[in-house]
Design a protein around this motif. Structure first.
Motif, PDB file in Angstrom:
ATOM      1  N   ASP A 325      40.761  35.400  17.753  1.00 19.90           N
ATOM      2  CA  ASP A 325      39.308  35.468  17.827  1.00 19.90           C
ATOM      3  C   ASP A 325      38.859  36.832  18.342  1.00 19.90           C
ATOM      4  OD1 ASP A 325      38.968  32.941  16.882  1.00 19.90           O
ATOM      5  OD2 ASP A 325      38.737  31.995  18.842  1.00 19.90           O
ATOM      6  N   TRP A 361      37.537  36.309  11.308  1.00 24.06           N
ATOM      7  CA  TRP A 361      36.833  35.323  12.134  1.00 24.06           C
ATOM      8  C   TRP A 361      35.663  34.720  11.357  1.00 24.06           C
ATOM      9  CZ3 TRP A 361      31.755  35.494  14.110  1.00 24.06           C
ATOM     10  CH2 TRP A 361      31.446  34.524  15.064  1.00 24.06           C
ATOM     11  N   GLN A 365      34.737  30.813  10.339  1.00 23.64           N
ATOM     12  CA  GLN A 365      33.518  30.156  10.813  1.00 23.64           C
ATOM     13  C   GLN A 365      32.706  29.524   9.685  1.00 23.64           C
ATOM     14  OE1 GLN A 365      32.796  29.963  14.220  1.00 23.64           O
ATOM     15  NE2 GLN A 365      34.873  30.790  14.217  1.00 23.64           N
TER      16      GLN A 365
END
Length: 747
Positions: A325, A361, A365
């Motif tokens: 992350d 990332w 998401q």
């Protein structure tokens, strides 16, 4: 008494020890019982549980595996095997064990909590939260499940819910140190540092050796600018648990703040040795190759080379370990700009890595990425952590927000910092849309995407971690940086760089990864906040009122060691004079600079204390009063001051500067040239010294320069031309409402 009866007697004695918390005695007694009855599963199980509680995971794992070889359907033994595997960082195996326990015993709360922990470690927080919720559906008051739920919600940046989960634990058990420490972690994320510290202190009052509370306490103290206390808290945690990777990491970040670079690097190396997958420690180890203030004997080139090497290592590691992350991106190479070198290639490598981490990332998401609709107004978003009385606000943003034409533009301000003052209220009242608050990365991304800006402007990339992460993403069709931090961002996600014609050298495009846009003059519509100067008490400050005063207000990292020699050289040329330096925070950086300068004076055969006075940093009114009383402002060489130069101009104070190779070293020189005062712009250190000496020694010349400053300074204020040119650039160069994203990810 036969051996089985004796084994039973020993078992009961060991059980009594265990219930009293006498684990060493219990272990010893269980082992004696096991010698007499080696096939009794109850003895093996209890001994294994003690080893597990003592964190002797390998020994415990062997015993649980032995139990399961004869009782493969024992859900409790499988659960404990999973806990051993968690302790051994065998997370995938642990998850399989918890799943197996749940297959045998559906709804097994402890296995659901263990499963949540494993899923969190594997970077699957949504699934982990679901596992906690299932456990709580079966047992609403399960403290372990509530604690685990708090961890999951924090990772998902659902801070209010995480706090609620910890608060529920505290209603069930007000003395739960784990809940207080976890609550402190969430409060740290929200930048509520005083509350975070109080929560950690409460945990430590209950459990003085609570390692997580000690670590979180150190983070809170560091954020509250109490690094020495933070250091003590880290050291206390590591005395309890010497192999704690997070402890060594926090120790390293504290030592970075204390500018103890080599010790910090060793601490990060220990963190990585303890936890090779510790991405944040690897990242900060790379960034910490660049110290804030150099010792006289430190070679900046060696530090640049080390940074370059470690950046290559870091990029290779992230290439092989892609699923980390953005939390790992804990620092930026801020101090690279304070070396007078072309940093484009280094920052391009850094920017490529940052953008790749954010790209991966973003894909995980599954962010909404719809194209902006057609609108009557062009929507400009400004992302900054400095929407308050700050040099970035004063120099740049304060001109943009009220002056961009509202007939054509909506100006939306995203204040990602926490500080608020009257300037924040000004921005809020003049923006078409304004948002601020303690939000995490994911929430800010959603907010900005929801507003669908046509262009995003980042005024100060390199100064704030959250802004840097947002800028490393593609959140608008066009993204722009500017000179709040006067250096290329290096980010492939930034398309343009807004600079100024007065500041850029010939051929400046070569120093930028972005397409360079130079606005007229100083590129900004500058309006300094009104201030009534206060007459300084020179005697109280230790300043000799009979000596010419030379103001040197730059932050310590703006003074490069190779230019230390100009100060004793000026002193030799002038004779009696006083250089006024300031004590900045953190104080140890100023102290390092002052030691270095003292050595420079001594090398030149001069007494440092006779020429240099160091005073506390002054409030703005007092600083302006001191400027009005001074004879000269000495601009920092290599990295110039803009706001301070503007304040000097406003005070009628002559400035001496040396024109730098790059825009960051040409801010004061650009202003002086605009005012027709090119003779104050030196082209070498020798000319810098000569110009300073002439301004002080030739009184009439100094008066003439002051008069010319008074006559020309109005030309620098509230210049609307850069705003009009910026508007033309936005409307003519930026594709209005062009699609930034497809609604579905590309193949």
């Amino acid at each position: 008494m036969d051996s089985l009866a004796r084994a039973k007697e020993l078992f009961l004695a060991a059980l009594a020890h265990q219930e009293r918390g006498e684990l060493a005695a219990a272990e010893q007694t269980y082992r004696k019982a096991l010698e007499l009855a080696p096939t009794r599963p109850s003895i093996t199980n209890n001994l294994a549980v003690i080893l597990l509680r003592s964190q002797r995971f390998s020994e415990a794992q062997s015993l649980f595996k032995g139990l399961l070889s004869t009782s493969p359907g024992d859900a409790t033994a499988i659960l404990n095997l999973g806990n051993c595997q968690l302790g051994l960082k065998a997370t995938a195996e642990a998850l399989a064990s918890f799943e197996m326990a749940l297959a045998i015993k559906p709804g097994y709360v402890e296995a659901l909590v263990g499963r949540a922990t494993a899923l969190m470690d594997l970077g699957r927080p949504e699934e982990a939260l679901a596992s906690c919720n299932i456990a709580l559906a079966g047992k609403p008051d399960c403290i372990e499940a509530l604690l685990s739920r708090g961890v999951c919600l924090r990772r998902l940046e659902r801070a209010d819910e995480a706090l609620s989960s910890y608060d529920k634990v505290l209603t069930l058990d007000p003395r739960c140190a784990d809940a207080l420490a976890g609550r402190g972690n969430v409060l740290l994320d929200l930048n509520r540092f005083e509350e975070a510290l109080a929560s950690c202190e409460a945990a430590l009052a209950i459990q003085p050796d609570h390692v997580e509370a000690l670590i979180n306490r150190s983070s809170a103290l560091l954020s509250l600018r109490r690094p020495e206390e933070a250091l003590a808290s880290c050291e206390r945690a590591l005395a309890i648990k010497p192999d704690l990777a997070e402890g060594h990491y926090n120790l390293g970040t504290t030592l970075v703040r204390l500018d103890r670079q080599q010790e910090a690097l060793r601490a990060f190396a220990r963190a990585i040795a303890q936890r090779p997958d510790f991405a944040a420690a690897r990242w900060v180890f790379t960034m910490a190759q660049l110290p804030a203030v150099y010792e006289a004997e430190t070679d900046p080139e060696r530090c640049r080379t080390a940074f370059s090497l470690e950046l290559a290592n870091l990029s290779h590691w992230f290439g092989s370990n892609p699923d980390h992350d953005p939390d790992a991106m804990a620092l930026q190479p801020f101090y690279l700009a304070y070396q007078e070198h072309d940093n484009r290639d280094l920052l391009a490598r850094y920017g490529k890595l940052s953008a790749e981490i954010m790209r991966r990332w973003s894909e995980r998401q599954r962010l909404p990425r719809d194209p902006p609709p057609k609108r009557s107004h062009f929507r400009v978003g400004i992302v900054s952590a400095h929407i308050f009385e700050h040099s970035v606000w004063t120099a740049l943003i304060k001109g943009w927000v009220p002056h961009l034409d509202r007939g054509r533009f909506d100006v939306e301000v995203f204040h990602v910092g926490q500080t608020q003052d009257q300037e924040t209220l000004f921005a809020r009242s003049h923006a078409s849309h304004f948002q601020q608050g303690p939000k995490g990365l994911r929430e800010w991304v959603h907010i900005i995407l929801e507003r669908q800006p046509d262009v995003l402007i980042y005024p100060e990339l390199g100064m704030d971690g959250l802004s840097g992460k947002l800028a490393s993403s593609r959140l608008a069709p066009v993204q722009v940086a500017s000179w709040g931090h006067p250096e290329t961002s290096g980010l492939p996600t930034i398309d343009y760089y807004l600079s100024a014609k007065a500041f850029e050298p010939p051929g400046a495009q070569q120093y930028y990864t972005e397409r360079l846009v130079t606005l007229p003059g100083s590129g900004c519509c500058y309006k300094e906040s009104s201030v009534t100067a206060v007459e300084p008490d020179l005697a109280r400050l230790g300043i000799d009122s009979e000596s010419p005063i030379l103001i040197c207000p730059g932050t310590p990292y703006k003074y490069a060691p190779q230019y230390d020699r100009v100060f004793p050289a000026i002193a030799r040329r002038i004779g009696r004079c006083q250089f006024v330096f300031f004590m900045h925070q953190p104080a140890h950086l100023s102290e390092k600079l002052h030691r270095r300068l003292k050595a420079a004076f001594e090398r030149d055969g001069l007494v440092f204390e006779r020429y240099v006075v160091v005073i506390p940093w002054q409030p703005r009114a007092a600083f302006h009063g001191l400027m009005r009383r001074a004879g000269l402002y000495l601009d920092t060489i290599g990295f110039s001051g803009f706001n301070t130069a503007m304040q000097a101009v406003g005070s009628g104070l002559p400035i001496v500067t040396r024109e730098g190779r790059f825009m960051r070293g040409r801010l004061a020189s650009g202003l002086l040239k605009q005012m027709g005062l090119s003779e104050l712009v030196a082209q070498s250190e020798e000319e810098y010294v000569a110009t300073a000496a002439r301004l002080v020694r030739e009184v009439e010349y100094g008066r003439l320069i002051r008069a010319r400053i008074e006559g020309a300074r109005a030309s620098l204020r509230e210049d609307i031309a850069p705003i009009r040119t910026l508007e033309d650039f936005l409307l003519n160069q930026v594709p209005h409402s062009a699609p930034a994203f497809s609604s579905r990810p590309s193949a």
